[in-house]
Design a protein around this motif. Structure first.
Motif, PDB file in Angstrom:
ATOM      1  N   THR A   1     -12.971   4.730  -0.513  1.00 26.51           N
ATOM      2  CA  THR A   1     -13.381   3.364  -0.860  1.00 26.51           C
ATOM      3  C   THR A   1     -13.102   3.073  -2.329  1.00 26.51           C
ATOM      4  O   THR A   1     -12.648   1.983  -2.684  1.00 26.51           O
ATOM      5  CB  THR A   1     -14.875   3.157  -0.541  1.00 26.51           C
TER       6      THR A   1
ATOM      7  N   VAL B   1      -2.473   7.158  -4.378  1.00 23.50           N
ATOM      8  CA  VAL B   1      -3.554   7.416  -3.416  1.00 23.50           C
ATOM      9  C   VAL B   1      -3.746   8.924  -3.262  1.00 23.50           C
ATOM     10  O   VAL B   1      -4.874   9.430  -3.338  1.00 23.50           O
ATOM     11  CB  VAL B   1      -3.255   6.765  -2.046  1.00 23.50           C
TER      12      VAL B   1
ATOM     13  N   ALA C   1      -9.321   2.630  -2.876  1.00 27.37           N
ATOM     14  CA  ALA C   1      -8.909   1.284  -2.444  1.00 27.37           C
ATOM     15  C   ALA C   1      -9.270   0.252  -3.504  1.00 27.37           C
ATOM     16  O   ALA C   1      -8.462  -0.621  -3.835  1.00 27.37           O
ATOM     17  CB  ALA C   1      -9.563   0.938  -1.113  1.00 27.37           C
ATOM     18  N   ARG C   2     -10.474   0.350  -4.047  1.00 26.89           N
ATOM     19  CA  ARG C   2     -10.915  -0.610  -5.067  1.00 26.89           C
ATOM     20  C   ARG C   2     -10.047  -0.521  -6.309  1.00 26.89           C
ATOM     21  O   ARG C   2      -9.585  -1.529  -6.830  1.00 26.89           O
ATOM     22  CB  ARG C   2     -12.385  -0.376  -5.428  1.00 26.89           C
TER      23      ARG C   2
ATOM     24  N   ILE D   1      -5.960  -2.135  -2.791  1.00 28.85           N
ATOM     25  CA  ILE D   1      -5.413  -2.095  -1.430  1.00 28.85           C
ATOM     26  C   ILE D   1      -6.566  -1.910  -0.457  1.00 28.85           C
ATOM     27  O   ILE D   1      -7.695  -1.628  -0.852  1.00 28.85           O
ATOM     28  CB  ILE D   1      -4.364  -0.960  -1.271  1.00 28.85           C
ATOM     29  N   GLY D   2      -6.274  -2.049   0.817  1.00 28.12           N
ATOM     30  CA  GLY D   2      -7.309  -1.910   1.831  1.00 28.12           C
ATOM     31  C   GLY D   2      -7.708  -0.460   2.043  1.00 28.12           C
ATOM     32  O   GLY D   2      -6.890   0.458   1.896  1.00 28.12           O
ATOM     33  N   ARG D   3      -8.965  -0.274   2.420  1.00 27.48           N
ATOM     34  CA  ARG D   3      -9.460   1.080   2.681  1.00 27.48           C
ATOM     35  C   ARG D   3      -8.714   1.719   3.850  1.00 27.48           C
ATOM     36  O   ARG D   3      -8.410   2.911   3.833  1.00 27.48           O
ATOM     37  CB  ARG D   3     -10.967   1.019   2.955  1.00 27.48           C
TER      38      ARG D   3
ATOM     39  N   ALA E   1       0.835  -1.209   0.000  1.00 29.23           N
ATOM     40  CA  ALA E   1       0.000   0.000   0.000  1.00 29.23           C
ATOM     41  C   ALA E   1       0.867   1.255   0.000  1.00 29.23           C
ATOM     42  O   ALA E   1       0.577   2.218  -0.725  1.00 29.23           O
ATOM     43  CB  ALA E   1      -0.942  -0.003   1.193  1.00 29.23           C
TER      44      ALA E   1
ATOM     45  N   SER F   1      -5.652   1.295   4.594  1.00 32.07           N
ATOM     46  CA  SER F   1      -4.364   1.763   4.068  1.00 32.07           C
ATOM     47  C   SER F   1      -4.520   3.122   3.400  1.00 32.07           C
ATOM     48  O   SER F   1      -3.652   3.994   3.522  1.00 32.07           O
ATOM     49  CB  SER F   1      -3.788   0.751   3.074  1.00 32.07           C
ATOM     50  N   VAL F   2      -5.617   3.303   2.677  1.00 32.85           N
ATOM     51  CA  VAL F   2      -5.878   4.591   2.024  1.00 32.85           C
ATOM     52  C   VAL F   2      -5.974   5.687   3.078  1.00 32.85           C
ATOM     53  O   VAL F   2      -5.328   6.739   2.959  1.00 32.85           O
ATOM     54  CB  VAL F   2      -7.169   4.536   1.169  1.00 32.85           C
TER      55      VAL F   2
END
Length: 189
Positions: free
Chosen positions: A165, A154, A168-169, A173-175, A147, A177-178
């Motif tokens: 969201t 990002v 991330a999509r 990566i994970g939300r 990430a 992490s964003v």
């Protein structure tokens, strides 16, 4: 009706998934559900296979670890199937098959599940020992932070008012992490 369920943990295991599909077709499965997801992840296709099964059907898997992550998980799945009047058949058990239509089959599957769970625990213990040894010797690097490597992307999307969201999509990566990357940038980290 025989209903197959095939699963591999990662998308890179395509050959393993293909082998399972082949074995399930050979076993006479008329419908096969498949997915590439870790056993600890949400297994939507397993749930779909169980929901699809009707009284008198048999859910077929190639190995117990393709279906369950632990003995408790296996027993819970078996109980759900039994409540629906659905049997469970495991193909690859050292040349023999296990069918939960019989008391012996249910006992064997429980015992084999316990052995598989024990083997996994030993493997994880050896892995932890190896990591500890590598750290002590200064050779352990750990997993590359995926990430953080996408931090610039990002922040660029965030500047364009793309919702976290969606960021991330798009980046895979994970939300969380964003939010961490955005929060770190706003704090000047």
């Amino acid at each position: 009706m025989f209903i197959g369920y095939a699963r591999t943990s990662t998308a890179e295991q395509e050959a393993g998934l293909e082998a399972q599909r082949r074995d399930l077709a050979t076993a006479g499965c008329e419908q096969t559900f498949q997915e590439q997801v870790s056993s600890i992840g949400k297994r939507d296709q397993m749930e779909a296979a169980i929901a699809f099964a009707r009284q008198g059907d048999t859910l077929v898997v190639t190995r117990p670890d393709r279906l369950a992550r632990s003995v408790a998980d296996m027993l819970a799945i078996m109980a759900r199937l039994e409540a629906k009047g659905v049997a469970l058949r495991v193909l690859s058990m050292g040349g023999a098959e296990v069918d939960t239509n019989t008391p012996t089959g249910r006992m064997m599957l429980t015992m084999l599940g316990a052995v598989a769970e024990f083997e996994r625990a030993l493997m994880l213990e050896r892995q932890r020992e190896g990591i500890a040894k590598a750290k002590k010797e200064g050779r352990y690097k750990g997993r590359a932070p995926t990430a953080q490597a996408k931090g610039a992307d990002v922040l660029a999307m965030h500047a364009e008012k793309v919702p976290p969201t969606e960021i991330a999509r798009r980046l895979g990566i994970g939300r969380a992490s964003v939010y961490r990357i955005i929060g770190g940038a706003s704090r000047g980290a």
